[in-house]
Design a protein around this motif. Structure first.
Motif, PDB file in Angstrom:
ATOM      1  N   ARG A  98       1.848  -3.444   7.234  1.00 17.20           N
ATOM      2  CA  ARG A  98       2.070  -2.637   5.817  1.00 17.20           C
ATOM      3  C   ARG A  98       2.702  -3.771   4.852  1.00 17.20           C
ATOM      4  O   ARG A  98       3.682  -4.374   5.258  1.00 17.20           O
ATOM      5  CB  ARG A  98       2.354  -1.241   5.902  1.00 17.20           C
ATOM      6  N   THR A  99       2.268  -3.567   3.368  1.00 20.00           N
ATOM      7  CA  THR A  99       3.107  -4.634   2.631  1.00 20.00           C
ATOM      8  C   THR A  99       4.162  -3.823   1.769  1.00 20.00           C
ATOM      9  O   THR A  99       4.861  -4.576   0.981  1.00 20.00           O
ATOM     10  CB  THR A  99       1.860  -5.284   1.636  1.00 20.00           C
ATOM     11  N   GLU A 100       4.092  -2.459   1.844  1.00 24.32           N
ATOM     12  CA  GLU A 100       5.017  -1.663   1.043  1.00 24.32           C
ATOM     13  C   GLU A 100       6.386  -1.585   1.694  1.00 24.32           C
ATOM     14  O   GLU A 100       6.492  -1.779   2.996  1.00 24.32           O
ATOM     15  CB  GLU A 100       4.475  -0.366   0.673  1.00 24.32           C
ATOM     16  N   ASN A 101       7.535  -1.526   0.994  1.00 26.04           N
ATOM     17  CA  ASN A 101       8.750  -1.545   1.516  1.00 26.04           C
ATOM     18  C   ASN A 101       9.039  -0.092   1.952  1.00 26.04           C
ATOM     19  O   ASN A 101       8.536   0.883   1.654  1.00 26.04           O
ATOM     20  CB  ASN A 101      10.099  -1.825   0.571  1.00 26.04           C
ATOM     21  N   TRP A 102       9.838  -0.272   3.219  1.00 24.61           N
ATOM     22  CA  TRP A 102      10.475   1.377   3.601  1.00 24.61           C
ATOM     23  C   TRP A 102      11.311   1.944   2.687  1.00 24.61           C
ATOM     24  O   TRP A 102      12.240   1.297   1.976  1.00 24.61           O
ATOM     25  CB  TRP A 102      11.150   0.953   4.941  1.00 24.61           C
TER      26      TRP A 102
END
Length: 108
Positions: A102-106
């Motif tokens: 996944r490309t989004e940050n946690w």
């Protein structure tokens, strides 16, 4: 009861859900309300806005569009029907928070 003037057209519509509403309660009913018959003036003593048009305070609820139209026609009310806008809901999957690549940050 006096008949509405030419500017008092009944509006039949399905009200949108509020931003605070997540369920479907009261989202399938139709409403009939009147356009303002006269402009509002300021009261010289209190400074409140008001008018002599009491139809602007009237909101009738109906279970179906056909019931609202039948009421308007039975009472000789000129009316306009506004069709509801389609609602787009993007499904969210909890597992996507943990998927590989996944490309989004946690965020939490």
């Amino acid at each position: 009861m006096t008949m509405p003037g030419p500017s008092q057209i009944a509006r039949i519509f399905m009200p949108p859900r509020s931003a605070m509403q997540s369920g479907k309660g009261r989202s399938q009913e139709w409403m009939l309300e009147f356009a303002p018959g006269e402009r509002q003036d300021l009261d010289p003593l209190m400074g409140w806005a008001g008018s002599g048009d009491t139809r602007g305070q009237l909101r009738l609820r109906f279970a179906t569009r056909e019931e609202a139209v039948a009421y308007a026609e039975a009472n000789g009310l000129p009316y306009e029907v506004e069709e509801p806008k389609p609602v787009r809901i993007k499904a969210k999957v909890y597992a996507d928070n943990f998927r590989y690549g996944r490309t989004e940050n946690w965020t939490h």
